[in-house]
Design a protein around this motif. Structure first.
Motif, mmCIF file in Angstrom:
data_model
loop_
_atom_site.group_PDB
_atom_site.id
_atom_site.type_symbol
_atom_site.label_atom_id
_atom_site.label_comp_id
_atom_site.label_asym_id
_atom_site.label_seq_id
_atom_site.Cartn_x
_atom_site.Cartn_y
_atom_site.Cartn_z
ATOM 1 N N ASN A 296 1.342 -8.704 43.900
ATOM 2 C CA ASN A 296 2.397 -8.151 44.841
ATOM 3 C C ASN A 296 2.602 -6.531 44.949
ATOM 4 O OD1 ASN A 296 2.477 -10.622 45.931
ATOM 5 N ND2 ASN A 296 4.350 -11.050 45.140
ATOM 6 N N GLU A 297 2.602 -6.142 43.767
ATOM 7 C CA GLU A 297 2.873 -4.677 43.748
ATOM 8 C C GLU A 297 1.450 -3.824 44.006
ATOM 9 O OE1 GLU A 297 5.583 -2.658 43.127
ATOM 10 O OE2 GLU A 297 6.998 -4.630 42.911
ATOM 11 N N LEU A 298 0.414 -4.449 43.442
ATOM 12 C CA LEU A 298 -0.920 -3.821 43.984
ATOM 13 C C LEU A 298 -1.215 -3.991 45.340
ATOM 14 C CD1 LEU A 298 -2.981 -4.788 40.822
ATOM 15 C CD2 LEU A 298 -2.503 -2.564 41.156
ATOM 16 N N LYS A 299 -0.819 -5.172 46.132
ATOM 17 C CA LYS A 299 -1.107 -5.245 47.434
ATOM 18 C C LYS A 299 -0.367 -4.121 48.217
ATOM 19 C CE LYS A 299 -2.322 -9.978 47.760
ATOM 20 N NZ LYS A 299 -1.892 -11.558 48.133
ATOM 21 N N ALA A 300 0.970 -4.147 47.710
ATOM 22 C CA ALA A 300 1.793 -3.135 48.369
ATOM 23 C C ALA A 300 1.354 -1.491 48.329
ATOM 24 C CB ALA A 300 3.207 -3.044 47.743
ATOM 25 N N ARG A 301 0.384 -1.311 47.400
ATOM 26 C CA ARG A 301 -0.177 -0.159 47.309
ATOM 27 C C ARG A 301 -1.596 0.092 47.837
ATOM 28 N NH1 ARG A 301 3.273 -0.587 43.369
ATOM 29 N NH2 ARG A 301 4.299 1.033 42.610
ATOM 30 N N HIS A 302 -1.987 -1.079 48.830
ATOM 31 C CA HIS A 302 -3.140 -1.175 49.444
ATOM 32 C C HIS A 302 -4.430 -1.316 48.469
ATOM 33 C CE1 HIS A 302 -0.535 -0.472 52.827
ATOM 34 N NE2 HIS A 302 -0.187 0.817 52.261
ATOM 35 N N ILE A 303 -4.364 -1.713 47.567
ATOM 36 C CA ILE A 303 -5.457 -2.021 46.439
ATOM 37 C C ILE A 303 -6.140 -3.343 47.062
ATOM 38 C CG2 ILE A 303 -6.131 -2.515 43.916
ATOM 39 C CD1 ILE A 303 -4.563 0.423 44.673
ATOM 40 N N SER A 304 -7.753 -3.260 46.968
ATOM 41 C CA SER A 304 -8.431 -4.392 47.654
ATOM 42 C C SER A 304 -8.413 -5.423 46.637
ATOM 43 C CB SER A 304 -9.770 -3.744 47.524
ATOM 44 O OG SER A 304 -10.564 -3.771 46.181
ATOM 45 N N SER A 305 -8.682 -6.647 47.056
ATOM 46 C CA SER A 305 -8.613 -7.952 46.379
ATOM 47 C C SER A 305 -9.539 -8.009 45.201
ATOM 48 C CB SER A 305 -8.816 -9.183 47.491
ATOM 49 O OG SER A 305 -9.837 -8.857 47.996
ATOM 50 N N VAL A 306 -10.704 -7.047 45.379
ATOM 51 C CA VAL A 306 -11.710 -7.099 44.416
ATOM 52 C C VAL A 306 -11.122 -6.316 43.181
ATOM 53 C CG1 VAL A 306 -13.918 -6.175 43.825
ATOM 54 C CG2 VAL A 306 -13.694 -7.088 46.210
ATOM 55 N N ASN A 307 -10.459 -5.088 43.367
ATOM 56 C CA ASN A 307 -9.930 -4.645 42.319
ATOM 57 C C ASN A 307 -8.690 -5.292 41.774
ATOM 58 O OD1 ASN A 307 -11.805 -2.370 42.341
ATOM 59 N ND2 ASN A 307 -10.672 -1.141 44.010
ATOM 60 N N ILE A 308 -8.046 -6.336 42.457
ATOM 61 C CA ILE A 308 -6.931 -6.935 42.020
ATOM 62 C C ILE A 308 -7.568 -7.938 41.098
ATOM 63 C CG2 ILE A 308 -5.080 -8.425 42.462
ATOM 64 C CD1 ILE A 308 -4.494 -6.989 45.175
ATOM 65 N N THR A 309 -8.540 -8.695 41.453
ATOM 66 C CA THR A 309 -9.095 -9.454 40.477
ATOM 67 C C THR A 309 -9.769 -8.998 39.475
ATOM 68 O OG1 THR A 309 -9.643 -10.634 42.557
ATOM 69 C CG2 THR A 309 -10.898 -11.378 40.424
ATOM 70 N N LEU A 310 -10.207 -7.783 39.370
ATOM 71 C CA LEU A 310 -10.616 -6.995 38.251
ATOM 72 C C LEU A 310 -9.476 -6.698 37.336
ATOM 73 C CD1 LEU A 310 -13.374 -5.737 37.242
ATOM 74 C CD2 LEU A 310 -12.623 -3.633 38.126
ATOM 75 N N ALA A 311 -8.496 -6.094 38.031
ATOM 76 C CA ALA A 311 -7.322 -5.861 37.111
ATOM 77 C C ALA A 311 -6.412 -7.097 36.420
ATOM 78 C CB ALA A 311 -6.217 -5.070 38.121
ATOM 79 N N LEU A 312 -6.697 -8.034 36.867
ATOM 80 C CA LEU A 312 -6.022 -9.296 36.354
ATOM 81 C C LEU A 312 -6.963 -9.831 35.154
ATOM 82 C CD1 LEU A 312 -4.596 -11.424 39.314
ATOM 83 C CD2 LEU A 312 -3.170 -10.077 37.750
ATOM 84 N N LYS A 313 -7.804 -9.573 34.866
ATOM 85 C CA LYS A 313 -8.702 -9.758 33.862
ATOM 86 C C LYS A 313 -8.556 -8.818 32.681
ATOM 87 C CE LYS A 313 -12.641 -11.653 36.576
ATOM 88 N NZ LYS A 313 -13.987 -11.326 37.368
ATOM 89 N N GLU A 314 -7.788 -7.700 33.102
ATOM 90 C CA GLU A 314 -7.481 -7.014 31.803
ATOM 91 C C GLU A 314 -6.085 -7.591 30.945
ATOM 92 O OE1 GLU A 314 -8.190 -3.394 31.085
ATOM 93 O OE2 GLU A 314 -9.814 -4.275 32.471
ATOM 94 N N ILE A 315 -5.753 -8.937 31.454
ATOM 95 C CA ILE A 315 -4.545 -9.426 30.543
ATOM 96 C C ILE A 315 -5.289 -10.685 30.077
ATOM 97 C CG2 ILE A 315 -2.371 -10.424 30.679
ATOM 98 C CD1 ILE A 315 -1.744 -8.856 33.211
ATOM 99 N N SER A 316 -5.322 -10.855 29.021
ATOM 100 C CA SER A 316 -6.022 -12.098 28.283
ATOM 101 C C SER A 316 -5.087 -13.201 28.600
ATOM 102 C CB SER A 316 -6.487 -11.837 26.888
ATOM 103 O OG SER A 316 -5.232 -11.666 26.014
ATOM 104 N N PRO A 317 -5.668 -14.550 28.646
ATOM 105 C CA PRO A 317 -4.814 -15.444 28.855
ATOM 106 C C PRO A 317 -3.870 -15.772 27.517
ATOM 107 C CG PRO A 317 -7.227 -16.056 29.373
ATOM 108 C CD PRO A 317 -7.079 -14.764 29.023
#
Length: 157
Positions: free
Chosen positions: A81-102
């Motif tokens: 939600n915070e990334l969307k509020a900063r107008h970050i693309s969904s491709v970059n959001i998906t990439l960003a979430l991969k930075e956090i290991s399960p």
């Protein structure tokens, strides 16, 4: 003081602004508006910053996700939600979430939920449950995780 900046001065100022901390495009554009730059100048400066690698949206998104999770213990929903509020693309959001290991995500969730449950000063179990769930959901954790955890914590009472 002279508040009018030349394009060259603005580029130098924004290079420093971006070098200090990762920025998203929206922050840079907002900063340029505050420097009273025209739309054409803003477009030109943003292109310069991207070409010189001072501005990189995917790098910003990854850094943002890592930092907010590790430092503030935010869950994926809040980060998205915070990334969307900063107008970050969904491709970059998906990439960003991969930075956090399960594994890291699970450990952070467990530690935060245990700490929250222990520190909630509430005698009434239903009120304690509500406070716990509200807090964990506000931090951006998925509702199924929160509800499974609260059920487990109640059994351990």
């Amino acid at each position: 003081m002279n508040n009018i900046f030349t394009v060259k001065e603005a580029i130098l100022k924004l290079e420093h602004f971006c070098a200090y901390q990762e920025r998203c495009h929206a922050e840079v554009v907002s900063k340029l508006y505050s420097l009273k730059m025209s739309l054409d100048e803003i477009d030109f400066i943003v292109v310069q910053l991207i070409e010189n690698n001072f501005l990189n949206e995917s790098r910003f998104a990854c850094s943002f996700a890592r930092g907010k999770h590790r430092i503030k213990s935010w869950g994926k929903i809040r980060i998205i939600n915070e990334l969307k509020a900063r107008h970050i693309s969904s491709v970059n959001i998906t990439l960003a979430l991969k930075e956090i290991s399960p594994e890291e995500y699970e450990i952070t969730f467990e530690e935060l939920s245990e700490r929250c449950w222990r520190s909630t000063q509430e005698k009434n179990v239903l009120k304690k449950r509500k406070k716990f769930c509200d807090y964990m959901l506000r931090r951006g954790y998925e509702s199924n995780l929160v509800y499974e955890k609260v059920t487990q914590l109640e059994k351990d009472l």
